[in-house]
Design a protein around this motif. Structure first.
Motif, short mmCIF file in Angstrom:
data_model
loop_
_atom_site.label_atom_id
_atom_site.label_comp_id
_atom_site.label_asym_id
_atom_site.label_seq_id
_atom_site.Cartn_x
_atom_site.Cartn_y
_atom_site.Cartn_z
N ASP A 168 -6.96 -3.08 1.39
CA ASP A 168 -8.38 -2.36 1.87
C ASP A 168 -9.51 -3.43 1.38
O ASP A 168 -10.15 -3.40 0.27
CB ASP A 168 -8.74 -1.24 1.21
CG ASP A 168 -10.03 -0.48 1.91
OD1 ASP A 168 -10.44 -1.22 3.08
OD2 ASP A 168 -10.50 0.43 1.48
N PRO A 251 1.60 2.11 2.55
CA PRO A 251 1.23 2.48 3.79
C PRO A 251 1.17 1.46 4.85
O PRO A 251 0.49 0.41 4.69
CB PRO A 251 -0.07 3.33 3.65
CG PRO A 251 -0.81 2.70 2.51
CD PRO A 251 0.28 2.26 1.59
N PHE A 252 1.67 1.83 6.23
CA PHE A 252 1.55 0.94 7.06
C PHE A 252 1.49 1.70 8.66
O PHE A 252 2.42 2.18 8.90
CB PHE A 252 2.65 -0.27 7.36
CG PHE A 252 2.39 -1.25 8.06
CD1 PHE A 252 1.53 -2.15 8.22
CD2 PHE A 252 3.14 -1.19 9.46
CE1 PHE A 252 1.33 -3.35 8.86
CE2 PHE A 252 3.34 -2.18 10.16
CZ PHE A 252 2.20 -3.21 10.11
N GLY A 253 0.36 1.99 9.00
CA GLY A 253 0.23 2.89 10.26
C GLY A 253 0.60 4.22 9.78
O GLY A 253 0.16 4.81 8.87
N ASP A 254 1.53 4.85 10.49
CA ASP A 254 2.16 6.11 10.30
C ASP A 254 3.32 6.06 9.37
O ASP A 254 3.99 7.11 9.12
CB ASP A 254 2.37 6.96 11.68
CG ASP A 254 1.19 7.45 12.54
OD1 ASP A 254 0.02 7.39 11.63
OD2 ASP A 254 1.21 7.30 13.75
N SER A 255 3.53 4.96 8.80
CA SER A 255 5.04 4.63 8.04
C SER A 255 4.63 3.75 6.95
O SER A 255 3.38 3.95 6.48
CB SER A 255 5.99 3.81 9.03
OG SER A 255 7.19 3.80 8.46
N HIS A 256 5.62 3.13 6.24
CA HIS A 256 5.36 2.64 5.27
C HIS A 256 6.34 1.24 5.30
O HIS A 256 7.45 1.38 5.84
CB HIS A 256 5.92 3.35 4.06
CG HIS A 256 5.17 4.73 3.60
ND1 HIS A 256 5.61 5.83 4.26
CD2 HIS A 256 4.05 4.80 2.90
CE1 HIS A 256 4.75 6.83 3.95
NE2 HIS A 256 3.91 6.34 3.23
#
Length: 269
Positions: A168, A251-256
């Protein structure tokens, strides 16, 4: 020692002096280790399995804490590191802990001949291959040290995780593989985020999973397991947030994305 290896040894000599000496050290609390703390992660113990009575060679052992924890689990453990400062500290730590282990000062790209065919297991973990300029030589050395039927177990930072500089904002500043030398000046340490150290040049090398597996196969090893792990109990780089279950995820979008990979490779009989 090559021109690329000299600055890395100076860096790790420095880290071997300071790790375990500060109150905010994330990994190397010496007093809790002496009191019995197990430093090995669940993934490492699962991948390596029962070590009781087995000859185990730990590559890039730093100042010996994990090597000595393998000894606590019953292994006849030998640690190798290229830093004379680290090896000296490892021997002192073994004496303080009352644990039997052998420590050898050597470059893991050029293991000494007396280690040949001597081990049931060769183990390395967390921040290993990024410091290795000659991946084929490292794998060949691991294979050389194994007895027929023995196994190499490698648990290391996943190349995808290593590409990331920050979450971030999300910044990627490291190549995925290729093995090209990348130089930077480091004035801190992953173990104690608040500690400022004398600036030291470092040289690191990015490898893809494909390059790592191919190097193992080229060395004559048979890969029996390759895992990519998205939930782990250690965040080696300090970038991640720990979940309510005590595990770290990327975290990466809706996944990991995977944080670690694990490789087990066997030397044929």
């Amino acid at each position: 020692m090559s021109d690329d290896e000299m600055p890395n040894r100076a860096l790790w000599d420095l880290r071997a002096r300071v790790h375990g000496t500060t109150a905010d050290d994330r990994f190397y609390d010496v007093e809790s280790f002496l009191a019995g703390r197990q430093t090995l992660t669940s993934l490492e113990r699962e991948m390596v399995g029962d070590v009781a009575g087995k000859d185990l060679l730990h590559l890039q052992c730093h100042f010996g804490m994990d090597t000595l924890n393998w000894a606590r689990l019953g292994a006849k453990a030998t640690g190798v590191d290229f830093s004379p400062v680290a090896v000296e500290r490892a021997r002192e730590l073994a004496d303080r802990a009352g644990l039997a282990a052998t420590f050898v000062e050597a470059d893991t790209q050029r293991l000494p001949a007396h280690l040949a065919d001597g081990f049931d297991l060769v183990v390395a973990s967390h921040g290993v291959l990024c410091w290795i300029g000659d991946l084929d030589a490292w794998m060949s050395g691991a294979a050389m040290a194994l007895r027929p039927g023995g196994s190499l177990v490698l648990v290391d930072l996943h190349p995808a995780y290593q590409t990331i500089a920050s979450l971030d904002p999300f910044v990627v500043d490291w190549p995925y593989g290729g093995g090209e030398a990348h130089r930077e000046t480091i004035s801190d340490t992953y173990a104690s985020p608040g500690l400022e150290t004398e600036p030291q040049e470092s040289v690191q090398y990015p490898y893809s999973l494909g390059e790592i597996v191919t190097a193992a196969a080229t060395a004559g090893l048979t890969v029996t397991s390759l895992g990519e792990h998205v939930a782990v109990d250690l965040d080696p780089r300090g970038l991640l947030t720990r979940g309510e279950d005590g595990l770290y995820r990327l975290p990466f979008g809706d996944s990991h994305l995977p944080i670690l990979y694990s490789l087990r490779a066997r030397l044929p009989d």
